[in-house]
Write a protein that holds these residues in place. Structure first.
Motif, PDB file in Angstrom:
ATOM      1  N   UNK A 306       0.845  -1.207   0.000  1.00  0.00           N
ATOM      2  CA  UNK A 306       0.000   0.000   0.000  1.00  0.00           C
ATOM      3  C   UNK A 306       0.877   1.254   0.000  1.00  0.00           C
ATOM      4  N   UNK A 307       1.953   1.216   0.796  1.00  0.00           N
ATOM      5  CA  UNK A 307       2.917   2.331   0.798  1.00  0.00           C
ATOM      6  C   UNK A 307       3.504   2.542  -0.591  1.00  0.00           C
ATOM      7  N   UNK A 308       3.857   1.424  -1.236  1.00  0.00           N
ATOM      8  CA  UNK A 308       4.446   1.498  -2.582  1.00  0.00           C
ATOM      9  C   UNK A 308       3.455   2.104  -3.573  1.00  0.00           C
ATOM     10  N   UNK A 309       2.172   1.728  -3.446  1.00  0.00           N
ATOM     11  CA  UNK A 309       1.149   2.291  -4.339  1.00  0.00           C
ATOM     12  C   UNK A 309       1.088   3.802  -4.135  1.00  0.00           C
ATOM     13  N   UNK A 310       1.054   4.229  -2.861  1.00  0.00           N
ATOM     14  CA  UNK A 310       0.998   5.664  -2.573  1.00  0.00           C
ATOM     15  C   UNK A 310       2.239   6.381  -3.119  1.00  0.00           C
ATOM     16  N   UNK A 311       3.379   5.706  -3.007  1.00  0.00           N
ATOM     17  CA  UNK A 311       4.622   6.343  -3.413  1.00  0.00           C
ATOM     18  C   UNK A 311       4.808   6.349  -4.936  1.00  0.00           C
ATOM     19  N   UNK A 312       4.523   5.203  -5.587  1.00  0.00           N
ATOM     20  CA  UNK A 312       4.929   5.062  -6.999  1.00  0.00           C
ATOM     21  C   UNK A 312       3.803   5.182  -8.024  1.00  0.00           C
ATOM     22  N   UNK A 313       2.560   4.926  -7.605  1.00  0.00           N
ATOM     23  CA  UNK A 313       1.457   4.942  -8.580  1.00  0.00           C
ATOM     24  C   UNK A 313       0.851   6.349  -8.636  1.00  0.00           C
ATOM     25  N   UNK A 314       0.193   6.706  -9.745  1.00  0.00           N
ATOM     26  CA  UNK A 314      -0.474   8.010  -9.824  1.00  0.00           C
ATOM     27  C   UNK A 314      -1.515   8.134  -8.710  1.00  0.00           C
ATOM     28  N   UNK A 315      -1.775   9.366  -8.293  1.00  0.00           N
ATOM     29  CA  UNK A 315      -2.658   9.598  -7.137  1.00  0.00           C
ATOM     30  C   UNK A 315      -4.115   9.223  -7.425  1.00  0.00           C
ATOM     31  N   UNK A 316      -4.546   9.360  -8.674  1.00  0.00           N
ATOM     32  CA  UNK A 316      -5.982   9.274  -8.961  1.00  0.00           C
ATOM     33  C   UNK A 316      -6.509   7.840  -9.045  1.00  0.00           C
ATOM     34  N   UNK A 317      -5.660   6.868  -8.919  1.00  0.00           N
ATOM     35  CA  UNK A 317      -6.138   5.495  -9.103  1.00  0.00           C
ATOM     36  C   UNK A 317      -6.966   5.044  -7.894  1.00  0.00           C
ATOM     37  N   UNK A 318      -7.792   4.014  -8.150  1.00  0.00           N
ATOM     38  CA  UNK A 318      -8.542   3.377  -7.063  1.00  0.00           C
ATOM     39  C   UNK A 318      -7.798   2.116  -6.657  1.00  0.00           C
TER      40      UNK A 318
END
Lengths: 397, 397
Positions: A306-318
Motif C-alpha cells: 500500500x505504501x508502494x502504491x501511494x509512493x509510486x502509482x499516480x494519485x488518482x487510481x482506485x
C-alpha cells in the motif's frame, strides 16, 4: 488432430491462465501475478517429521486405497475445527475432503450445473472457479463487488429475473480474490436473508477467512445457515501449503453423498498422505500460532505494498485496502488496457494479472489489475512496484 | 433438498460402488471385492525416508503451487521410464501427471465426450472408468471381451455402424479389470489396424501391464501408434501405492495441452509431495526389483486362488487364468444372480463383486463375479473361497 473437443470445454478461453503461468517462468521477473503464499513460512520441517512418522507407523492408512469422503480421523478433526474456528456446527456426514478447493468447485459444478444454467458470481471473481463453472456450460451472471461485498440490491434484481434458472450463487465473502474486499456483517445478514427468500444454493469460498490481519474471522454465511442452503468450502492451501492439495466441502448430508459420487468418478479419493499430514499437524502443533505468524507477516507485506502504491502509482487510481488475504486490486481509472500494458511490464521484468481475467466477459479491455503481496520478498517489492508505477506514468503521457 | 442434480450425474447409478464399499466396512469379512494391492508389500519405510528428505530439502518444490502438467523432473523421469519399460517414445510435452489414473478417465471424458457420444468399451469393463464416461453423458457400447482380448470383428461392426459418433475406444489390454485377460499380440496388431482404418482415438488403460507374472510387458498399443491416436494411461497405484494418487497420460502434445486445461479447472494440479516421492523412489531404489517381488507374490496368490476354485467351486464354471494383475473372473454358468447371492455371502462374512457392476447395462442379473487375489492373506484365502463355493452349491440344490 483426430480428436473432437467437447462443447463444454469450448466455454473456457485458455489464454488468461496460460499467460499468468507464463509470467512465472522467467525467474528474473518480480511477479505479483501468482496467488502463492510466502514459501519461507511453510512449516516444512514439522511436516517432514509428520510425514515420516505417518508412513512408518500407518502404512495402510497413508498408502492403501481409502474412502472417497476422506480419511475418517481427519474428517472428525475438521468437524471439531469448523466449530471452533468458523463457528460452523456440522456432523461428519456433512463433510467431504477434496483435492484442493479447486476440486470442490469442479464437483459442485459437475453435480449441479446443466448446460445453460445460471451461476451468479461476484464481478470480478476468481478465474479458477469461473473456469470450473464454464467447463460445465454455466451461464455466468456478474454482480458488482463493492468495498463491503456484493451489491445485494443488484443481486436481488438478478435473482428475480433469473428465478428457476439458478444453479447457485458463488461468493468469496472474506478477503476476496481478486479484490481483497470483505463483505460487511450487515451485508452478510442481508445476503443470507435473500438466499432464504429465493431459496437459492450458495457456494461460499472461504479460502482466505483465516488470514484476516486482525485475527478475527468474519461470520461465515454457513454459520447462519438454518436452511442447509450453503455449501462451505475451506482449504489448507493458504494456512499450511498449497502443494498438499487439501480442501473440503461442508454441506447438507444428502448433497455430500451426491458430491462424493461425483468425486469418485473424478479422482476416486484425495491422496491420503497429505490428509494424514494435515491431521497430524493440527494435532501435534499449534496451528493457530502458525496462522497468527502468517497474519502478521502478510499484514506487514500488505502495508508495504500500500505504501508502494501511494509512493509510486499516480494519485488518482482506485485501490482496495484489504483486511486480510493475499491480494490488492487496482483500477488505473484511465484509458489503459492492463492486458496490453502487461507486455511493457514483462519487458521490464515485473508482472501482475490484468483485470479482464477475472470478469464474466473476458473480451473487454480493462484498466484494472490484481497484485499479490505475499509471494514477493520485502526487498523486491518496492523495486517491482516502482517499475509498474513508472510504466503507468509513461502510458499517461 | 433445494439442489437440482444435473442430468449428467443421473447417468450414474450409485448402488454398485456404494455396495462394494459397504462390503469393506466389516473387518470380519474376507473381502475379494476390492481392487487393493497387498499392503504388506508397500515400501513404506523407503517412502518415509524420501518424504522426509524431500520436505526438508525441497520445501518450495513439494509444498508451493506447481505446474498443472506435473513436477518437471518427474515428467522427465516418466518419459525415460516409458521408453525403457513400455517401449513408448515420447517427449515431455506429451505427458501429463494426473491425480490417479481415475482422473485421466475423468479429464479425457470432460474434454472429448459430448452428451450422447458413443464410447466403445470392453464388456465387462472397469466400473470406475464406465462411471467417468457416464458422468459426461456418454452412450456406452460394449464389445465382448474374450480370453485373448476384445472381439475385433465385433469391434469393426460397431465402428462401422457408429462412424462419426465415437469419442473413443476404451481398452485395458493387459490383465484387464475385471476379467484378468490379456489381449494377444496378434489381436493388438489387428486392433491397431482397425483404429488406423477408422481413425478413432483409443484410451489405453495400462494399470496392470507391469504386473505380468512372467515379467514380460506385452506390446503396448501406444508403442505401435504411428498416428497419435492413442491416449496411454499409466499409474503408480499398483506398482507403488494407490494412496499416493499418481497416474499419468501420454498422448499427442496438442491434446495434452487441452487435457491440462481440463485438469486445471478440475484440481489445478496433482499434489506435489506424492509426485516427488515417486520420482525419488524411482531414482533411489531399484523399482524393477520391487516390481519383480510383486509379480512373484501376486503369482503365488493367483495360483492359490485358482487352486481354491478347482477345489471348492463346482466343476462346470468358467473362470479366467490371469497372466498378471489383480483379478480372476468367474461365470457360474447357471441361473444364479450373483448380486442376489452376495447377501448370502456377506452373512457368511465373505465378499466378491457381482458381475453386473462391470456391464454397460447394469440392470440385468448376471451369473458372474470378480475375485481379487492380492488383498487377502494366503491364510484367509482358502477360508473365504470355501465359503463362496459352499454357497454356490447351496444355490444349485
Amino acid at each position: 488432430m483426430d480428436f473432437n473437443i467437447s462443447d463444454r470445454m469450448k466455454h473456457i478461453d485458455p489464454r488468461p491462465l496460460k499467460d499468468m503461468f507464463a509470467y512465472g517462468v522467467d525467474p528474473e521477473i518480480i511477479s505479483f501475478a501468482c496467488g502463492n503464499p510466502d514459501a519461507s513460512l511453510f512449516p516444512n520441517r514439522e511436516l517432514a517429521a509428520i510425514a515420516a512418522g505417518v508412513l512408518e507407523q500407518k502404512p495402510v492408512q497413508s498408502l492403501q486405497y481409502g474412502k472417497t469422503n476422506g480419511y475418517g480421523p481427519f474428517i472428525e478433526t475438521l468437524r471439531q475445527r469448523l466449530l471452533d474456528v468458523q463457528k460452523i456446527r456440522c456432523t461428519v456426514d456433512e463433510l467431504l475432503v477434496t483435492t484442493g478447493a479447486q476440486q470442490a468447485m469442479d464437483i459442485v459444478s459437475k453435480l449441479l450445473i446443466n448446460e445453460g444454467d445460471t451461476v451468479i458470481v461476484e464481478e470480478p471473481s476468481f478465474i479458477g472457479s469461473l473456469n470450473a463453472f464454464r467447463s460445465y456450460g454455466a451461464n455466468l451472471i456478474g454482480v458488482p463487488l463493492e468495498d463491503d461485498g456484493m451489491n445485494v440490491e443488484y443481486l436481488e434484481a438478478v435473482l428475480k429475473s433469473h428465478q428457476g434458472k439458478n444453479s447457485f450463487i458463488y461468493t468469496i465473502p472474506t478477503s476476496s480474490n481478486p479484490m481483497g474486499t470483505t463483505m460487511s456483517e450487515e451485508k452478510r445478514r442481508a445476503f443470507y436473508e435473500l438466499i432464504k427468500k429465493y431459496r437459492v444454493p450458495v457456494l461460499e469460498d472461504d479460502a482466505y477467512g483465516e488470514l484476516c490481519f486482525d485475527g478475527i474471522h468474519p461470520t461465515t454465511i454457513k454459520s447462519m445457515d438454518t436452511e442447509n442452503l450453503v455449501m462451505y468450502i475451506g482449504t489448507f492451501s493458504k494456512i499450511l501449503a498449497p502443494g498438499l492439495r487439501i480442501g473440503y466441502v461442508c454441506a447438507d448430508a444428502a448433497l455430500i453423498d451426491a458430491l462424493s459420487m461425483a468425486k469418485q468418478s473424478s479422482d476416486l479419493q484425495t491422496a491420503l498422505l497429505p490428509q494424514l499430514m494435515c491431521d497430524g499437524y493440527l494435532h501435534t502443533y499449534d496451528v493457530q500460532a502458525h496462522i497468527r505468524r502468517l497474519q502478521e507477516a502478510y499484514k506487514e507485506k500488505c502495508d508495504l505494498m500500500l505504501e508502494c502504491i501511494d509512493r509510486y502509482f499516480p494519485k488518482e487510481i482506485y485501490y482496495t485496502r484489504p483486511k486480510g488475504g493475499l491480494f490488492i486490486w487496482c483500477d488505473l481509472k484511465r484509458d489503459i488496457d492492463t492486458n496490453e500494458m502487461i507486455n511493457r511490464c514483462l519487458a521490464e521484468k515485473v508482472a501482475y494479472v490484468p483485470g479482464y481475467a477475472f470478469m464474466t466477459d473476458i473480451s473487454m479491455p480493462r484498466s484494472t489489475m490484481r497484485l499479490n503481496f505475499t509471494a514477493v520478498s520485502k526487498e523486491q517489492m518496492p523495486v517491482g512496484m516502482e517499475r509498474i508505477g513508472r510504466i503507468i506514468r509513461e502510458y499517461e503521457k
